[in-house]
Design a protein around this motif. Sequence first.
Motif, PDB file in Angstrom:
ATOM      1  N   VAL A   1       0.788  -1.263  -0.016  1.00 22.83           N
ATOM      2  CA  VAL A   1       0.069   0.138  -0.146  1.00 22.83           C
ATOM      3  C   VAL A   1       0.971   1.295  -0.037  1.00 22.83           C
ATOM      4  O   VAL A   1       0.393   2.106  -0.593  1.00 22.83           O
ATOM      5  CB  VAL A   1      -0.877   0.032   1.209  1.00 22.83           C
ATOM      6  N   MET A   2       2.045   1.219   0.525  1.00 19.70           N
ATOM      7  CA  MET A   2       2.822   2.280   0.645  1.00 19.70           C
ATOM      8  C   MET A   2       3.320   2.599  -0.366  1.00 19.70           C
ATOM      9  O   MET A   2       3.564   3.859  -1.023  1.00 19.70           O
ATOM     10  CB  MET A   2       3.936   2.273   1.813  1.00 19.70           C
ATOM     11  N   VAL A   3       3.962   1.478  -1.428  1.00 16.39           N
ATOM     12  CA  VAL A   3       4.502   1.876  -2.570  1.00 16.39           C
ATOM     13  C   VAL A   3       3.535   2.363  -3.501  1.00 16.39           C
ATOM     14  O   VAL A   3       3.627   3.313  -4.582  1.00 16.39           O
ATOM     15  CB  VAL A   3       5.071   0.642  -3.049  1.00 16.39           C
ATOM     16  N   THR A   4       2.226   1.869  -3.481  1.00 12.81           N
ATOM     17  CA  THR A   4       1.137   2.165  -4.223  1.00 12.81           C
ATOM     18  C   THR A   4       0.827   3.841  -4.176  1.00 12.81           C
ATOM     19  O   THR A   4       0.687   4.490  -5.081  1.00 12.81           O
ATOM     20  CB  THR A   4      -0.053   1.168  -4.078  1.00 12.81           C
ATOM     21  N   PHE A   5       0.735   3.984  -2.783  1.00 14.25           N
ATOM     22  CA  PHE A   5       0.334   5.411  -2.502  1.00 14.25           C
ATOM     23  C   PHE A   5       1.441   6.562  -2.796  1.00 14.25           C
ATOM     24  O   PHE A   5       1.180   7.635  -3.398  1.00 14.25           O
ATOM     25  CB  PHE A   5       0.247   5.617  -0.786  1.00 14.25           C
ATOM     26  N   ALA A   6       2.966   5.899  -2.741  1.00 15.22           N
ATOM     27  CA  ALA A   6       3.790   6.782  -3.485  1.00 15.22           C
ATOM     28  C   ALA A   6       3.880   7.070  -4.935  1.00 15.22           C
ATOM     29  O   ALA A   6       3.921   8.128  -5.130  1.00 15.22           O
ATOM     30  CB  ALA A   6       5.242   5.994  -3.230  1.00 15.22           C
ATOM     31  N   MET A   7       3.393   6.058  -5.837  1.00 15.56           N
ATOM     32  CA  MET A   7       3.378   6.325  -7.166  1.00 15.56           C
ATOM     33  C   MET A   7       2.015   7.367  -7.588  1.00 15.56           C
ATOM     34  O   MET A   7       2.181   8.156  -8.267  1.00 15.56           O
ATOM     35  CB  MET A   7       3.082   4.886  -7.664  1.00 15.56           C
ATOM     36  N   GLN A   8       1.153   7.188  -6.363  1.00 16.98           N
ATOM     37  CA  GLN A   8       0.062   8.147  -6.861  1.00 16.98           C
ATOM     38  C   GLN A   8       0.284   9.647  -6.493  1.00 16.98           C
ATOM     39  O   GLN A   8      -0.256  10.425  -7.147  1.00 16.98           O
ATOM     40  CB  GLN A   8      -1.364   7.934  -5.910  1.00 16.98           C
ATOM     41  N   ILE A   9       1.035   9.865  -5.410  1.00 23.20           N
ATOM     42  CA  ILE A   9       1.253  11.084  -4.983  1.00 23.20           C
ATOM     43  C   ILE A   9       2.738  11.738  -5.671  1.00 23.20           C
ATOM     44  O   ILE A   9       2.596  12.882  -5.862  1.00 23.20           O
ATOM     45  CB  ILE A   9       1.320  11.215  -3.421  1.00 23.20           C
ATOM     46  N   PHE A  10       3.417  10.833  -6.002  1.00 24.14           N
ATOM     47  CA  PHE A  10       4.663  11.380  -6.775  1.00 24.14           C
ATOM     48  C   PHE A  10       4.768  11.633  -8.413  1.00 24.14           C
ATOM     49  O   PHE A  10       5.181  12.061  -8.943  1.00 24.14           O
ATOM     50  CB  PHE A  10       5.959  10.849  -6.081  1.00 24.14           C
ATOM     51  N   ALA A  11       3.697  10.655  -8.736  1.00 23.20           N
ATOM     52  CA  ALA A  11       3.690  10.386 -10.256  1.00 23.20           C
ATOM     53  C   ALA A  11       2.464  11.020 -10.709  1.00 23.20           C
ATOM     54  O   ALA A  11       2.394  11.759 -11.982  1.00 23.20           O
ATOM     55  CB  ALA A  11       3.989   8.893 -10.621  1.00 23.20           C
ATOM     56  N   LEU A  12       1.294  10.602 -10.333  1.00 29.39           N
ATOM     57  CA  LEU A  12      -0.143  11.042 -10.999  1.00 29.39           C
ATOM     58  C   LEU A  12      -0.496  12.152 -10.571  1.00 29.39           C
ATOM     59  O   LEU A  12      -0.939  13.090 -11.204  1.00 29.39           O
ATOM     60  CB  LEU A  12      -0.934   9.816 -10.461  1.00 29.39           C
TER      61      LEU A  12
END
Length: 285
Positions: free
Chosen positions: A189-200
């Motif tokens: 969940v943490m890595v997925t959240f990082a992709m959302q907030i830093f990429a999307l």
Amino acid sequence: RWQKVLYERQPFPDNYVDQRFLEELQKNVHARQYRYQAVVFQSGVVAQQLCSVCVFVVTWWYMDAGLLSPQGLFGTALVSSLLGYVLFDAVDGGAGRWESGRTRWADLKSTLVFTAFTYGFSPVLKTLTESVSTDTIYAMSALMLLGHLIFFDYGANAAIVSSTLSLNMAIFASVCLASRLPRSLHAFVMVTFAMQIFALWPMLQKKLKAQTPRCYVGVTVLFALAALAGLATISSVGAILFTSLLLAICGLCPYCLIRLQLLKDNIHGPWDEAEIKEDLSRFLM
């Protein structure tokens, strides 16, 4: 009479110039005149990225302390991503998607592949840094997040800008911090959240800034308030310092830039190197 030519012999030294030489002096020819409101508006990109890092760190702290469940974070992030996806298309009426030629089905497949890949490798991510001390993990994460802020594309045309490097450093920091969470599900969940907030999230910011500036300002203020509220629940001193940092970036730094513009004194004249402005490509055929 002295002439500014080299192909004629003149009764003057090589370094001689007459009084007409400084008549062609020009100052601040290419200097840009900034308005305070415009500079404050542009500084919002820096403030938003600082808030993104703050929100990510606060979220990780809540999960590490057991105050936030991975299911709750994943559900909240999923709903936010869906809303952002709809808003991303609604801002320009789908014109950007039509120009890129990317379909919604392609976006869905990419999302499913990334989610399945990350979930399958979450046990590996959880045990990836077991041999590394926690202090080293924290130091590396802080260094990577700082590098992410330095190399992020804020819209400036500079050699130091590298969106790929900036994103990779942020994901590396998220993997390091996720490896210190209790279970593999937390790491996923943490890595997925990082992709959302830093990429999307930066992609949506950029489109809002270009299409709806007023909405962009409102989102920036709300996002900053949310980051400050989350940080205040952890450390009131940290919240005060972070507030001071945001005010300095969005208020003090633009003011200093405007004031320093008055001191700029760039000179131009006949001593400058010659610039060939004619298109000479026909001679290279």
